[in-house]
Design an enzyme around this catalytic site. Structure first.
Site, PDB file in Angstrom:
ATOM      1  N   HIS A 165       0.987  -1.054   0.031  1.00 15.36           N
ATOM      2  CA  HIS A 165       0.065   0.033  -0.041  1.00 15.36           C
ATOM      3  C   HIS A 165       0.896   1.322  -0.069  1.00 15.36           C
ATOM      4  O   HIS A 165       0.315   2.323  -0.446  1.00 15.36           O
ATOM      5  CB  HIS A 165      -1.143  -0.160   1.102  1.00 15.36           C
ATOM      6  N   ASP A 385      -9.704  -9.260 -17.093  1.00 13.22           N
ATOM      7  CA  ASP A 385      -9.723 -10.306 -17.935  1.00 13.22           C
ATOM      8  C   ASP A 385      -8.386 -10.662 -18.477  1.00 13.22           C
ATOM      9  O   ASP A 385      -7.407  -9.937 -19.254  1.00 13.22           O
ATOM     10  CB  ASP A 385     -10.312 -10.347 -19.216  1.00 13.22           C
TER      11      ASP A 385
END
Length: 439
Positions: A165, A385
């Site tokens: 992060h 995808d």
């Protein structure tokens, strides 16, 4: 109802690792350099990894994933570097962009995608098997990017990613993941967005100008003897995950309960609703001051705006504050208005003031009586995808004490909420969350 949510969780069998994990380096090297991290990047409360999990009907070859990862790491080379402390006290971090590599593990598990989907409502500790555990002495020794590709017995796969992060927020993380997916599915494609890594635009001012009170960091009044008890109670109790999906019609119904009527977003009404349900279920003293902290993108609020493709933490925590009594006795209008006012208060000057405050004092957010909400919607992660189709499921690897709003596959206007709450209030929390959803 809590029992039903817990029953939807699935225990993950042990994973088999046929080979040792590999370090994937950028396919072409750049000169070694150090990357400055802004005060928004290396806050102490961000010293963890954002862990995403995706379930796919069809596996993508690890060789193809490795090749495309190596290629995309040229553009996102900090993810192949290592965090290093800087300064005499070692409190601040920078990135050594040394091309050491991201870690990728390949595994197999005796589990089908359908079995996982039937029990994917609530993560449990066994899900951690789906992300390779790096044996490291400290947070700094873990590669900023860790990936595990787990092949399922049905021919599908589960992809888990852990991204430090300190290097990026959810927007930057999504930007990287979309780039990786694109180069896996279409190796010759050009990336639609170039990553902008320089964080010097967010350096503190000299001298610092702290012009705001910053309630997101301030502690509760000392005279309130109950201050701090709420969060300490949460930490001391066994926690269970609660997951609920809010349909577009339910969200619309919540909006209609605001009297007088108020124009608001789905996030604003749901944040207010969940905050209220959380407080009602905990039933703290009526006089207690409580906060709602929620992540807010500030890329377009700064002057000048952060450049397109900015790959760093470009968010701050907005803070709504009220008393328990005011929140639970008012209708939806009160909470929604508080959320909207909190958003409006985050101006470019406010962000600059926060950066300067963090330069002077390494303060952390006040979590003593606060609910924290992070929204993962509108990032397009449900469409990721890699060439084998969109994910059947996407979500966090673990349920945390803070609340996450997730997209719903196949419904752009629905939200799934997941968070962990004390076991003894889980039923009440779900009941309060479900109140007012239907006419």
């Amino acid at each position: 109802m809590a029992e039903a949510a817990m029953a939807k969780s699935i225990e993950i069998p042990d994973c088999c690792y046929p080979t040792e994990p590999v370090l994937v380096r950028p396919s072409s090297s750049k000169p070694r350099h150090t990357l400055y991290l802004s005060n928004l990047d290396d806050q102490k409360f961000l010293r963890f990894s954002i862990k995403y999990l995706y379930v796919y009907k069809r596996s993508v070859g690890v060789e193809a994933l490795t090749t495309s990862l190596s290629k995309v790491l040229v553009e996102y080379h900090p993810l192949a570097g290592r965090l290093r402390p800087v300064g005499e006290d070692g409190e601040k971090f920078q990135v050594d962009c040394n091309g050491e590599g991201a870690l990728l593990a390949e595994a197999y598990v005796d589990l089908t995608a359908e079995e996982f989907l039937q029990g994917c409502g609530s993560p449990n500790r066994s899900w951690r098997k789906l992300l390779y555990r790096v044996e490291a002495q400290s947070f700094l020794d873990v590669p900023p990017l860790v990936v595990q590709v787990t092949h399922l017995s049905c021919g599908g796969m589960i992809l888990c990613t852990a991204i430090n992060h300190c290097l990026s927020d959810a927007i930057g993380t999504a930007q990287f993941l979309h780039a990786w997916a694109l180069l896996t599915a279409k190796p010759d494609a050009n990336l639609p967005v170039n990553a902008f890594h320089d964080r010097c635009i967010l350096k503190p001012r000299v001298p610092p100008e702290i012009a705001f009170s910053h309630p997101e960091f301030s502690s509760p009044p000392a005279q309130d003897s109950h201050s701090g008890d709420l969060f300490q109670f949460l930490l001391s109790q066994p926690l269970v995950p609660v997951s609920l999906t809010f349909t577009p019609s339910q969200i619309l119904h919540l909006k209609k309960q605001s009297v007088p009527s108020i124009k608001c977003t789905s996030f604003e009404v749901l944040a207010s609703h969940v905050w209220r349900a959380w407080i009602k279920s905990l039933d703290p003293p009526a006089s207690l001051r409580i906060k709602l902290l929620f992540s807010m993108n500030v890329r377009g609020r700064l002057k000048p705006e952060l450049p397109g493709g900015y790959y760093g933490n470009g968010f701050v925590l907005a803070c709504a504050e009220t008393s328990v009594e005011e929140l639970v006795t008012s209708n939806a209008h009160h909470g929604i208005k508080l959320v909207q006012e909190a958003k409006k208060s985050v101006t470019g000057e406010y962000v600059r003031s926060m950066i300067d405050l963090l330069e002077e004092r390494r303060v952390k957010p006040d979590l003593s009586s606060s609910l924290v909400i992070s929204s993962w919607t509108k990032l397009g992660l449900e469409e990721l995808d890699f060439g084998g189709g969109r994910p059947l499921h996407m979500g966090p690897l673990a349920s945390e004490i803070y609340c996450v709003f997730l997209p719903v596959t196949g419904d752009l206007h629905a939200f799934t909420m997941i968070m962990s709450v004390p076991h003894e209030i889980a039923d009440r929390f779900q009941q309060y969350c479900r109140r007012g959803l239907d006419g």
